[in-house]
Design a protein around this motif. Sequence first.
Motif, mmCIF file in Angstrom:
data_model
loop_
_atom_site.group_PDB
_atom_site.id
_atom_site.type_symbol
_atom_site.label_atom_id
_atom_site.label_comp_id
_atom_site.label_asym_id
_atom_site.label_seq_id
_atom_site.Cartn_x
_atom_site.Cartn_y
_atom_site.Cartn_z
ATOM 1 N N GLY A 137 0.803 -1.230 0.000
ATOM 2 C CA GLY A 137 0.000 0.000 0.000
ATOM 3 C C GLY A 137 0.826 1.264 0.000
ATOM 4 O O GLY A 137 0.261 2.368 -0.064
ATOM 5 N N GLY A 138 2.162 1.146 0.086
ATOM 6 C CA GLY A 138 3.002 2.340 0.153
ATOM 7 C C GLY A 138 2.715 3.154 1.403
ATOM 8 O O GLY A 138 2.673 4.389 1.353
ATOM 9 N N ILE A 139 2.515 2.475 2.532
ATOM 10 C CA ILE A 139 2.109 3.137 3.774
ATOM 11 C C ILE A 139 3.348 3.560 4.563
ATOM 12 O O ILE A 139 4.254 2.759 4.801
ATOM 13 C CB ILE A 139 1.231 2.213 4.639
ATOM 14 C CG1 ILE A 139 0.115 1.582 3.790
ATOM 15 C CG2 ILE A 139 0.656 2.978 5.824
ATOM 16 C CD1 ILE A 139 -0.822 2.571 3.165
ATOM 17 N N ALA A 140 3.365 4.807 5.016
ATOM 18 C CA ALA A 140 4.488 5.342 5.781
ATOM 19 C C ALA A 140 4.495 4.763 7.190
ATOM 20 O O ALA A 140 3.446 4.371 7.724
ATOM 21 C CB ALA A 140 4.399 6.865 5.851
ATOM 22 N N PRO A 141 5.672 4.693 7.831
ATOM 23 C CA PRO A 141 5.754 4.143 9.193
ATOM 24 C C PRO A 141 4.812 4.803 10.194
ATOM 25 O O PRO A 141 4.165 4.109 10.975
ATOM 26 C CB PRO A 141 7.228 4.367 9.567
ATOM 27 C CG PRO A 141 7.954 4.352 8.266
ATOM 28 C CD PRO A 141 7.021 4.992 7.284
ATOM 29 N N ASP A 142 4.722 6.121 10.178
ATOM 30 C CA ASP A 142 3.845 6.810 11.132
ATOM 31 C C ASP A 142 2.388 6.411 10.932
ATOM 32 O O ASP A 142 1.642 6.253 11.898
ATOM 33 C CB ASP A 142 3.987 8.326 10.993
ATOM 34 C CG ASP A 142 5.281 8.847 11.597
ATOM 35 O OD1 ASP A 142 5.982 8.052 12.261
ATOM 36 O OD2 ASP A 142 5.589 10.030 11.402
#
Length: 360
Positions: free
Chosen positions: A297-302
């Motif tokens: 999903g290309g999800i950022a760590p935060d």
Amino acid sequence: MSDTPSRPGATYREAGVDIAAGDALVERIKPLARATSRAGVMGGLGGFGALFDLRAAGFRDPVLVSSTDGVGTKLKVAIDTGRHDGVGIDLVAMCVNDLVVQGAEPLFFLDYFATGALSVEHAARVVAGIAEGCRLAGCALVGGETAEMPGLYAAGDYDLAGFSVGAAERDALLPAGVAAGDAVLGLPSSGVHSNGFSLVRRIVGISGLPWDEPAPWTVGETVAEETLAEALMQPTRIYVKPLLALHRAGLLRAAAHVTGGGLPGNVPRMLPDGLRAVLDAGCWPLPPVFRWLAQAGGIAPDEMLRVFNCGVGMALVVRDAAEAVALLAEHGETAFRIGAVAASDGPAAAQVHTEADWLL
């Protein structure tokens, strides 16, 4: 005298509500409910209300603690894949885990099942999961409501709500005594649990993978291959019994059920103002399902930390970390020391440190 031919009267069944199916469901689930009975339960299913005797349950100066929750859009995956068995456990877990973090023992549970057209088979599988969840939590399934509402729900759709009541002795409520220097432990989740499924479903859509394909993170691994649906639908873990054991041993100062909002959103709820939890994501293993979700999903760590539990289903503040870890191990739990409580100048907060390659 009219010669207009008489027409048969309309029936509730023709309008979409089958009373006989509802009665059949009640008869089918009665043995499931009876199997969850515990000290304090008075009577059985069928009354207008359920009775519970706190004195018979062993309480001397009880405070009642209540909780209600649902399963969210995880139900959409259950409906689309036909996997109805585990969502009942999810429903119980989302309620009883919220009770035990306040030092309460879950006593009884009620459910609300709403659908457009009642399938006795599907509903019975859901309720069987609810009964199993109650067994795992040590609470009684004392009643519920089944609502058949054609026109409000599409055919095959259903929704769930759960309601649980627990009790704690007045002098044993949590959180209590949390101080700077206390250790923070994490108990592992079984996976995504029951939060973030609107994002999960979107990521699965982006990936193009069918629900019955092998989960990518299990292919070629030593663990048994699971389908995408099987892996993502793992029921929420119920932490009641090990936490009660830890609390009764005098080792638990606070706990946070890690649901929507993740660690940053839930850990501060167990801390008083003037304290913060400093956590290190490198101190616990990141289950591969979260790595796949982040990458697909290309999800950022935060965002991952804010939406998902990322492998920690329950966070604990304890007085003696070594003793707490040992006691939890006796109850089948593998606890990780994930951080510590520190002093701060503002409201309660949680900081989670991640390395650059955390999601790789």
